[in-house]
Write an enzyme that holds these catalytic residues in place. Structure first.
Site, PDB file in Angstrom:
ATOM      1  N   SER A  79       0.696  -1.300  -0.080  1.00 14.95           N
ATOM      2  CA  SER A  79      -0.125   0.091   0.066  1.00 14.95           C
ATOM      3  C   SER A  79       0.762   1.362   0.068  1.00 14.95           C
ATOM      4  CB  SER A  79      -0.898   0.194   1.122  1.00 14.95           C
ATOM      5  OG  SER A  79      -0.114  -0.200   2.469  1.00 14.95           O
ATOM      6  N   THR A 181      -1.759   3.752   4.431  1.00 12.11           N
ATOM      7  CA  THR A 181      -0.652   5.199   4.113  1.00 12.11           C
ATOM      8  C   THR A 181       0.031   4.914   5.401  1.00 12.11           C
ATOM      9  OG1 THR A 181      -2.505   6.163   2.800  1.00 12.11           O
ATOM     10  CG2 THR A 181      -0.645   7.396   3.872  1.00 12.11           C
ATOM     11  N   THR A 199       2.016   7.170   0.188  1.00 12.88           N
ATOM     12  CA  THR A 199       1.108   6.173  -0.056  1.00 12.88           C
ATOM     13  C   THR A 199       0.964   5.775  -1.626  1.00 12.88           C
ATOM     14  OG1 THR A 199      -1.451   5.264   0.192  1.00 12.88           O
ATOM     15  CG2 THR A 199      -0.955   7.500  -0.920  1.00 12.88           C
ATOM     16  N   ARG A 209      -6.542   9.290 -10.257  1.00 16.52           N
ATOM     17  CA  ARG A 209      -7.069   9.618  -8.861  1.00 16.52           C
ATOM     18  C   ARG A 209      -5.798   9.817  -7.933  1.00 16.52           C
ATOM     19  NH1 ARG A 209      -6.423   7.564  -3.327  1.00 16.52           N
ATOM     20  NH2 ARG A 209      -8.503   7.914  -2.421  1.00 16.52           N
ATOM     21  N   VAL A 210      -6.139  11.021  -7.265  1.00 18.76           N
ATOM     22  CA  VAL A 210      -5.297  11.682  -5.986  1.00 18.76           C
ATOM     23  C   VAL A 210      -6.135  11.450  -4.950  1.00 18.76           C
ATOM     24  CG1 VAL A 210      -3.951  13.345  -5.164  1.00 18.76           C
ATOM     25  CG2 VAL A 210      -4.023  12.951  -7.692  1.00 18.76           C
ATOM     26  N   GLY A 211      -5.640  10.965  -3.828  1.00 16.31           N
ATOM     27  CA  GLY A 211      -6.217  10.797  -2.679  1.00 16.31           C
ATOM     28  C   GLY A 211      -5.968  11.820  -1.637  1.00 16.31           C
ATOM     29  N   ASP A 212      -6.091  11.867  -0.340  1.00 14.35           N
ATOM     30  CA  ASP A 212      -5.616  12.918   0.708  1.00 14.35           C
ATOM     31  C   ASP A 212      -4.333  13.018   1.011  1.00 14.35           C
ATOM     32  OD1 ASP A 212      -6.051  10.130   1.805  1.00 14.35           O
ATOM     33  OD2 ASP A 212      -6.120  11.107   3.756  1.00 14.35           O
ATOM     34  N   THR A 232      -5.244   8.206   7.689  1.00 12.23           N
ATOM     35  CA  THR A 232      -5.167   7.271   6.629  1.00 12.23           C
ATOM     36  C   THR A 232      -6.677   6.851   6.373  1.00 12.23           C
ATOM     37  OG1 THR A 232      -4.439   4.946   6.310  1.00 12.23           O
ATOM     38  CG2 THR A 232      -4.888   5.604   8.643  1.00 12.23           C
ATOM     39  N   GLY A 233      -6.938   6.039   5.345  1.00  4.70           N
ATOM     40  CA  GLY A 233      -8.295   5.586   5.100  1.00  4.70           C
ATOM     41  C   GLY A 233      -8.599   6.289   3.774  1.00  4.70           C
ATOM     42  N   GLY A 235      -9.496   8.512   1.156  1.00  6.07           N
ATOM     43  CA  GLY A 235      -8.961   9.636   1.218  1.00  6.07           C
ATOM     44  C   GLY A 235     -10.041  11.012   0.799  1.00  6.07           C
TER      45      GLY A 235
HETATM   46  N1  ASP Z   1      -5.908   7.750   2.233  1.00  5.91           N
HETATM   47  C1  ASP Z   1      -5.023   6.862   1.150  1.00  5.91           C
HETATM   48  C2  ASP Z   1      -5.659   7.273  -0.153  1.00  5.91           C
HETATM   49  O1  ASP Z   1      -7.001   7.715  -0.046  1.00  5.91           O
HETATM   50  C3  ASP Z   1      -5.415   5.437   1.194  1.00  5.91           C
HETATM   51  C4  ASP Z   1      -5.233   4.752   2.645  1.00  5.91           C
HETATM   52  O2  ASP Z   1      -4.729   5.357   3.741  1.00  5.91           O
HETATM   53  O3  ASP Z   1      -5.596   3.806   3.063  1.00  5.91           O
HETATM   54  O4  ASP Z   1      -5.306   7.240  -0.967  1.00  5.91           O
END
Ligand code: ASP
Length: 321
Positions: A79, A181, A199, A209-212, A232-233, A235
């Protein structure tokens, strides 16, 4: 693919730790500086590297970069960095950011072929007039700074992706390795804070795609007067509430790190009462006094804390559900 839960070596729960004192009904783990905290069980190894710098009087910024590089370089971590699960087109695209005690920050998103995006983010911070580089521009910049182009898709991740293609069903599952992450924040001996986040993002995400994780304010925020936070999680839900900035601002208003993380998670529940039951988001926060807190939507969010008193331990955060 290893299971995070299988390897979870839980330390004592934060609220039961010997140095915990109760304050306003909420647990505050009172620590001495330096301290480093980071997400998930890979945080333990990350903290070890960070601690080498912190314990010898080094700077929090160097410590968080060194810590974040550990899971980035580990092909078994699916990940983050090398070996990360790819997007739905089979490309490993990495997101990362870093922030120091002077509010200097740097970020890269959708960066391919580079094992250590956190170090590229640091170069963006130090060697450009910008904060954020993405895609081919980020890669071009990384190469100009001496980073090597490498293949990030391992045989195992390629196999997992090909398996996923059979159904092509995109559904992030809480606490299993189609996401996760490393977010890492530290307070050094000079009482300065820094943080980093890195991450490969949500497995099988759409191309582009871009996350947080690379977004300053979303997955990372540092205010050297107040504290630092990371997430984390899923995003998308963190971006919607500008989560880490929110956590730091809640600390500024007098909340403990624990209370601030809880209030940010509650904000997600309020926005997404149905969806929040099925996804994972976790926050970590550290304040200027070395007190920390963590909270998640779901059970199973582990985080590692390294202090002089406690050593390096893994805890499981309390959760809303
Ligand atoms: N926060 C990350 C994202 O959305 C993924 C993760 O932390 O699980 O890309």
């Amino acid at each position: 693919m290893t299971s995070r839960r299988k390897f979870l070596q839980l330390g004592t729960f934060a609220s039961l730790a010997p140095i915990t004192k109760l304050f306003g009904g909420n647990p505050i783990a009172a620590t001495t500086k330096p301290v480093v905290i980071s997400t998930w069980n890979f945080g333990l190894n990350a903290n070890v590297e960070a601690w080498k710098i912190l314990s010898t009087g080094g700077r929090a910024l160097d410590a968080v970069e060194a810590g974040a590089r550990v899971p980035e370089g580990d092909p078994k971590e699916t990940s983050v960095g090398l070996g990360g699960l790819p997007d739905r087109e089979g490309r490993v695209t990495l997101d990362s950011c870093i922030m120091d005690e002077f509010a200097n920050c740097g970020a890269v998103a959708c960066l391919e072929h580079i094992v250590h995006p956190v170090s590229v983010a640091r170069k963006v911070m130090e060697n450009t007039p910008h904060v954020f580089l993405v895609g081919d521009g980020a890669l071009q910049f990384a190469l100009s700074q001496g980073f090597k182009k490498e293949k990030l898709l391992t045989k195992e991740s390629e196999k997992a992706w090909k398996e996923w293609l059979k159904t092509s069903h995109y559904k992030p599952v809480a606490n299993i390795e189609n996401h996760d992450t490393i977010g890492i924040v530290a307070l050094d001996n000079s009482q300065n804070l820094s943080g980093a986040c890195t991450t490969s993002g949500m497995a099988y995400k759409m191309r582009g795609r871009v996350g947080d994780s690379p977004i300053i304010g979303a997955a990372l925020f540092v205010d050297n007067e107040i504290g630092a936070a990371t997430s984390t999680g899923v995003g998308e839900e963190v971006i919607r509430i500008v989560g880490s900035h929110l956590v730091v601002e809640l600390m500024r208003q007098g909340n403990t790190p624990q209370q601030a993380c809880e209030k940010a998670v509650q904000r997600i529940v309020k926005n997404q009462p149905v969806k929040s039951k099925e996804i994972q988001v976790g926050f970590l926060a550290l304040n200027k006094n070395g007190e920390y807190g963590a909270y998640a939507l779901q059970k199973g969010f582990s985080y590692a804390v390294h202090t002089q008193d406690q050593g390096n331990k893994l805890f499981e955060a309390k959760s809303y559900y």
